[in-house]
Write a protein that holds these residues in place. Structure first.
Motif, PDB file in Angstrom:
ATOM      1  N   LEU A   1       0.830  -1.210   0.000  1.00 53.47           N
ATOM      2  CA  LEU A   1       0.000   0.000   0.000  1.00 53.47           C
ATOM      3  C   LEU A   1       0.863   1.257   0.000  1.00 53.47           C
ATOM      4  N   MET A   2       1.850   1.283   0.902  1.00 49.40           N
ATOM      5  CA  MET A   2       2.629   2.504   1.051  1.00 49.40           C
ATOM      6  C   MET A   2       3.898   2.214   1.849  1.00 49.40           C
ATOM      7  N   THR A   3       4.960   2.964   1.526  1.00 49.57           N
ATOM      8  CA  THR A   3       6.219   2.893   2.262  1.00 49.57           C
ATOM      9  C   THR A   3       6.567   4.285   2.777  1.00 49.57           C
ATOM     10  N   VAL A   4       6.905   4.355   4.065  1.00 50.43           N
ATOM     11  CA  VAL A   4       7.274   5.628   4.679  1.00 50.43           C
ATOM     12  C   VAL A   4       8.700   5.505   5.208  1.00 50.43           C
ATOM     13  N   ASP A   5       9.604   6.331   4.673  1.00 53.49           N
ATOM     14  CA  ASP A   5      11.003   6.349   5.102  1.00 53.49           C
ATOM     15  C   ASP A   5      11.259   7.642   5.886  1.00 53.49           C
ATOM     16  N   GLU A   6      11.764   7.494   7.107  1.00 52.54           N
ATOM     17  CA  GLU A   6      12.045   8.641   7.963  1.00 52.54           C
ATOM     18  C   GLU A   6      13.516   8.658   8.339  1.00 52.54           C
ATOM     19  N   THR A   7      14.149   9.827   8.220  1.00 51.57           N
ATOM     20  CA  THR A   7      15.546  10.024   8.630  1.00 51.57           C
ATOM     21  C   THR A   7      15.610  11.198   9.589  1.00 51.57           C
ATOM     22  N   CYS A   8      16.184  10.959  10.760  1.00 53.64           N
ATOM     23  CA  CYS A   8      16.343  12.014  11.769  1.00 53.64           C
ATOM     24  C   CYS A   8      17.824  12.131  12.128  1.00 53.64           C
ATOM     25  N   ILE A   9      18.319  13.350  12.163  1.00 50.95           N
ATOM     26  CA  ILE A   9      19.717  13.602  12.525  1.00 50.95           C
ATOM     27  C   ILE A   9      19.738  14.544  13.716  1.00 50.95           C
ATOM     28  N   TYR A  10      20.293  14.075  14.834  1.00 52.87           N
ATOM     29  CA  TYR A  10      20.432  14.879  16.054  1.00 52.87           C
ATOM     30  C   TYR A  10      21.873  15.380  16.133  1.00 52.87           C
ATOM     31  N   ARG A  11      22.025  16.681  16.286  1.00 51.89           N
ATOM     32  CA  ARG A  11      23.366  17.261  16.432  1.00 51.89           C
ATOM     33  C   ARG A  11      23.299  18.480  17.347  1.00 51.89           C
ATOM     34  N   PRO A  12      24.409  18.831  18.009  1.00 49.29           N
ATOM     35  CA  PRO A  12      24.401  20.015  18.877  1.00 49.29           C
ATOM     36  C   PRO A  12      24.132  21.297  18.076  1.00 49.29           C
ATOM     37  N   ASP A  13      23.458  22.239  18.717  1.00 43.71           N
ATOM     38  CA  ASP A  13      23.230  23.538  18.098  1.00 43.71           C
ATOM     39  C   ASP A  13      24.562  24.278  18.001  1.00 43.71           C
ATOM     40  N   GLN A  14      24.889  24.793  16.819  1.00 48.04           N
ATOM     41  CA  GLN A  14      26.169  25.472  16.619  1.00 48.04           C
ATOM     42  C   GLN A  14      26.273  26.742  17.445  1.00 48.04           C
ATOM     43  N   ASN A  15      25.142  27.362  17.744  1.00 49.08           N
ATOM     44  CA  ASN A  15      25.163  28.616  18.503  1.00 49.08           C
ATOM     45  C   ASN A  15      25.150  28.402  20.011  1.00 49.08           C
ATOM     46  N   ASP A  16      24.732  27.212  20.437  1.00 49.08           N
ATOM     47  CA  ASP A  16      24.627  26.954  21.876  1.00 49.08           C
ATOM     48  C   ASP A  16      24.751  25.455  22.104  1.00 49.08           C
ATOM     49  N   GLU A  17      25.842  25.021  22.700  1.00 51.17           N
ATOM     50  CA  GLU A  17      26.093  23.599  22.917  1.00 51.17           C
ATOM     51  C   GLU A  17      25.104  22.963  23.890  1.00 51.17           C
TER      52      GLU A  17
ATOM     53  N   ARG B   1      21.988  23.073  23.635  1.00 50.07           N
ATOM     54  CA  ARG B   1      20.765  22.743  22.911  1.00 50.07           C
ATOM     55  C   ARG B   1      21.070  21.728  21.819  1.00 50.07           C
ATOM     56  N   THR B   2      20.044  21.003  21.397  1.00 45.38           N
ATOM     57  CA  THR B   2      20.185  19.987  20.363  1.00 45.38           C
ATOM     58  C   THR B   2      19.124  20.192  19.295  1.00 45.38           C
ATOM     59  N   ILE B   3      19.542  20.123  18.053  1.00 44.19           N
ATOM     60  CA  ILE B   3      18.617  20.263  16.925  1.00 44.19           C
ATOM     61  C   ILE B   3      18.417  18.905  16.274  1.00 44.19           C
ATOM     62  N   CYS B   4      17.168  18.584  16.013  1.00 46.95           N
ATOM     63  CA  CYS B   4      16.831  17.348  15.308  1.00 46.95           C
ATOM     64  C   CYS B   4      16.247  17.713  13.946  1.00 46.95           C
ATOM     65  N   GLU B   5      16.923  17.324  12.880  1.00 41.56           N
ATOM     66  CA  GLU B   5      16.456  17.560  11.514  1.00 41.56           C
ATOM     67  C   GLU B   5      15.763  16.308  11.001  1.00 41.56           C
ATOM     68  N   LYS B   6      14.557  16.480  10.460  1.00 37.91           N
ATOM     69  CA  LYS B   6      13.740  15.341  10.052  1.00 37.91           C
ATOM     70  C   LYS B   6      13.402  15.442   8.573  1.00 37.91           C
ATOM     71  N   LYS B   7      13.454  14.301   7.908  1.00 36.04           N
ATOM     72  CA  LYS B   7      13.060  14.214   6.507  1.00 36.04           C
ATOM     73  C   LYS B   7      12.276  12.923   6.300  1.00 36.04           C
ATOM     74  N   VAL B   8      11.118  13.033   5.660  1.00 38.65           N
ATOM     75  CA  VAL B   8      10.234  11.883   5.463  1.00 38.65           C
ATOM     76  C   VAL B   8       9.850  11.795   3.996  1.00 38.65           C
ATOM     77  N   LEU B   9       9.896  10.574   3.459  1.00 37.86           N
ATOM     78  CA  LEU B   9       9.444  10.296   2.094  1.00 37.86           C
ATOM     79  C   LEU B   9       8.303   9.289   2.158  1.00 37.86           C
ATOM     80  N   ALA B  10       7.175   9.640   1.565  1.00 39.31           N
ATOM     81  CA  ALA B  10       6.012   8.732   1.508  1.00 39.31           C
ATOM     82  C   ALA B  10       5.804   8.305   0.061  1.00 39.31           C
ATOM     83  N   THR B  11       5.806   6.986  -0.181  1.00 34.46           N
ATOM     84  CA  THR B  11       5.695   6.450  -1.538  1.00 34.46           C
ATOM     85  C   THR B  11       4.624   5.381  -1.586  1.00 34.46           C
ATOM     86  N   SER B  12       3.765   5.462  -2.590  1.00 36.41           N
ATOM     87  CA  SER B  12       2.726   4.450  -2.783  1.00 36.41           C
ATOM     88  C   SER B  12       2.720   4.023  -4.242  1.00 36.41           C
ATOM     89  N   ILE B  13       2.464   2.732  -4.470  1.00 41.94           N
ATOM     90  CA  ILE B  13       2.393   2.208  -5.840  1.00 41.94           C
ATOM     91  C   ILE B  13       0.998   1.689  -6.156  1.00 41.94           C
TER      92      ILE B  13
END
Length: 601
Positions: free
Chosen positions: A106-122, A124-136
């Motif tokens: 029905l559908m495939t959902v791929d999620e990638t999350c990258i956690y890294r320290p905030d460059q302006n303030d150690e 804090r932590t920033i989490c960048e998220k990217k999701v791809l939803a694919t259906s055939i």
């Protein structure tokens, strides 16, 4: 076609704590749909990288339109997720890659999350998220992919709140646990009505830079010129318009709450804008620059019912098609050589416009009197302490200091309250009571609040524990993220929101504040009493004057009656009548010929 979502989340915890909490986040109040988690592979590579693979089992609710087709009447189904995580201690990055292994037809959902320290303030932590939803699945492809992205947007925020809950539980045990809240419970409706401060002006600068840089303004018009004329400080609407027309703009600059155009011709004429209390810019059909909350707000209203600061941050091609143009409260309208239609809108008409006869406006008024800009030129800690310690009066309250634009340009009421809340400083705490560690904390949080607000771009992306989300109650007492009472006081001439349990004064400071407030209250009552007595005296004077007038009129009438009786009873006697003294007046007297009368015996 593949649907994509890209977003980020800011955690106010250092990277090491976030990664530690990641492995302990289940269960939490937001993870009721997670049935189980099982680690089936874990290894450490030669370069000290930890690789882990987990199997997550969770329930996934199916929408009503898909129940009959995909699960034969069942409202939910079981989803199996493979999660691979890579923890690189050298690079300080933590990457998770997740993918469903069932229901792939029905559908495939791929999620990638990258956690890294905030460059302006150690811290804090920033989490960048990217999701791809694919259906055939033929016939349902677009519908399923759109549904998956919408569902993810909702669930990823709850998942982030769940991790935050765990982090508070693990690393802030001395504070009450944050309440379990839903996204809809946050009160952000007042963001569109508040006075523009540094983040809003910086957002407007970025927007104008995108569409006005390296172009010419071909026409300037004033739909309401008469009422706007008094807002031009040292110029007229005509001269201000002439300073814009047919001049190439190379950049948009900002300092504090002021914004100006940098021209290519190097003529010593620089137009400067100040948004006042409700000003802002709107560009017709500016794509990909949207404030989701404001768009929802506008679409719920009737056509042409956009008002206030809400207009300044709504830019959407489809939205513009639904609304008339120019928008309401347009005060200045620009047309560019590239075809863009730009409107300056201002509901309350408190904006100001300056025309500086210089190519370096920072050296001229009104910009020369401003202090440092905390986003563009935040001073180092040592210089910041020197600036603060040289400020006079040294006994100024911190809230009033932050609002003083000659000290720090761009900070307004809610930002000052947020800085003091994050620093745990009472708004009435005095500048000369701070030690070096407290100066360091204040310096850090000025930079943190300003950069977070600017980088977020929207109040919905502000950290959930910020006071901002809970202060807009029209001075009614409420609670913050940690269920602590929020109170309100007038400090520095502005309404200040603070949390007494968190922002405490020492006993000596509290006594000084109480004495000051008592003296202020005594002065106010004394003034009211004096005004009341003055009012009584004035009333008494009016009554006395009125009585005197009546008595004098009565005496005059009695004298007339006596004179009449004497004239009737006494024989006629000729006598000389003395001439009444002339009346002295400041006005020029009219001359006339008077007839002299002689009385003889």
């Amino acid at each position: 076609m593949v649907k994509t979502y890209i977003g980020q989340w800011l955690y106010t915890f250092p990277w090491s704590q976030v990664i530690s909490g990641f492995w302990q986040k289940y269960p939490n109040p937001y993870s009721g749909h997670i049935l189980s988690e099982d680690v089936y592979y874990r290894t450490v590579t030669d370069d000290q990288t930890l690789i882990t693979k987990r199997l997550l089992t969770k329930t996934s609710k199916i929408p009503r339109w898909g129940e009959r087709i995909f699960s034969r009447g069942s409202a939910s189904t079981i989803a199996f997720i493979i999660e691979e995580s890579i923890c690189d201690l050298k690079q300080k990055t933590f990457t998770t890659i997740s993918k469903n292994i069932n229901l792939t037809s029905l559908m495939t959902v791929d999620e990638t999350c990258i956690y890294r320290p905030d460059q302006n303030d150690e811290s804090r932590t920033i989490c960048e998220k990217k999701v791809l939803a694919t259906s055939i699945l033929f016939g349902f492809k677009t519908t399923l992919e759109t549904f998956a992205i919408k569902r993810y947007k909702k669930n990823q925020e709850l998942a982030s709140l769940g991790l935050e809950f765990t982090l508070h539980k693990l690393f802030l045990p001395h504070l009450p646990l944050p309440p379990v809240i839903g996204i809809k419970k946050l009160d952000t409706r007042s963001f569109s009505n508040k006075m523009p401060e540094l983040p809003e002006v910086e957002y407007a600068r970025k927007l104008l830079s995108r569409f006005l840089n390296h172009t010419h303004i071909t026409k300037v018009s004033y739909p309401d010129a008469d009422s706007l004329a008094r807002r031009f400080m040292n110029c007229t609407p005509t001269t201000f318009a002439n300073s814009l027309v047919n001049r190439k703009i190379i950049d948009i600059k900002r300092h504090g709450k002021y914004l100006w155009f940098e021209m290519a011709d190097q003529q010593p004429l620089t137009p400067i804008f100040h948004f006042g209390m409700s000003g802002g810019f709107r560009i017709k059909s500016a794509p990909d620059v949207t404030y989701a909350k404001e768009i929802k707000l506008v679409k719920m209203k009737a056509k042409n019912e956009v008002d206030g600061q809400c207009e300044s941050f709504v830019y959407d091609e489809q939205l513009d098609a639904d609304l008339s143009w120019p928008p309401r409260f347009t005060r200045i309208r620009f047309t560019t050589a590239t075809g863009h239609d730009v409107c300056y809108t201002d509901l309350r008409k408190f904006g100001r416009f300056h025309l500086v006869d210089s190519i370096t406006p920072l050296s001229c008024l009104p910009l020369s009197k401003l202090g440092f800009d905390p986003y563009l030129d935040m001073p180092k800690l040592e210089k910041f302490i020197d600036l603060a310690q040289s400020y006079r009066p040294a006994s100024i309250e911190l809230k009033a200091l932050l609002l003083d634009q000659s000290f720090c340009a761009g900070i307004g009421n809610w930002i000052a309250d947020e800085i003091l809340y994050q620093s745990s400083f009472h708004p009435r705490k005095r500048l000369n009571t701070l030690n070096d560690e407290q100066f360091k904390l204040l310096h850090k949080n000025i930079d943190y609040v300003i950069r977070t607000a600017v980088d977020a771009g929207s109040n919905e992306r502000f950290p959930r524990e910020w006071l901002f989300h809970y202060r807009w109650t029209n001075k009614r007492e409420t609670e913050d993220y940690y269920k602590l009472a929020i109170k309100f006081d007038t400090v520095g001439g502005r309404t200040s929101a603070y949390v007494p349990q968190r922002q405490k004064l020492s006993n000596v400071e509290q006594q000084q504040v109480e004495v000051k407030l008592a003296a202020k209250e005594l002065k106010r009552k004394s003034k009211e009493k004096t005004e009341e007595e003055d009012g009584v005296d004035e009333e008494n004077k009016k009554i006395i004057n009125s009585a005197d007038i009546k008595v004098s009129k009565k005496k005059i009438s009695i004298k007339k009656m006596i004179a009449t009786d004497s004239e009737v009873n006494e024989p006629l006697v000729k006598r000389k009548v003395p001439i009444a003294p002339s009346i002295i007046s400041n006005r020029p007297q009219r001359t006339c010929n008077q007839k002299t009368i002689n009385y003889q015996d």
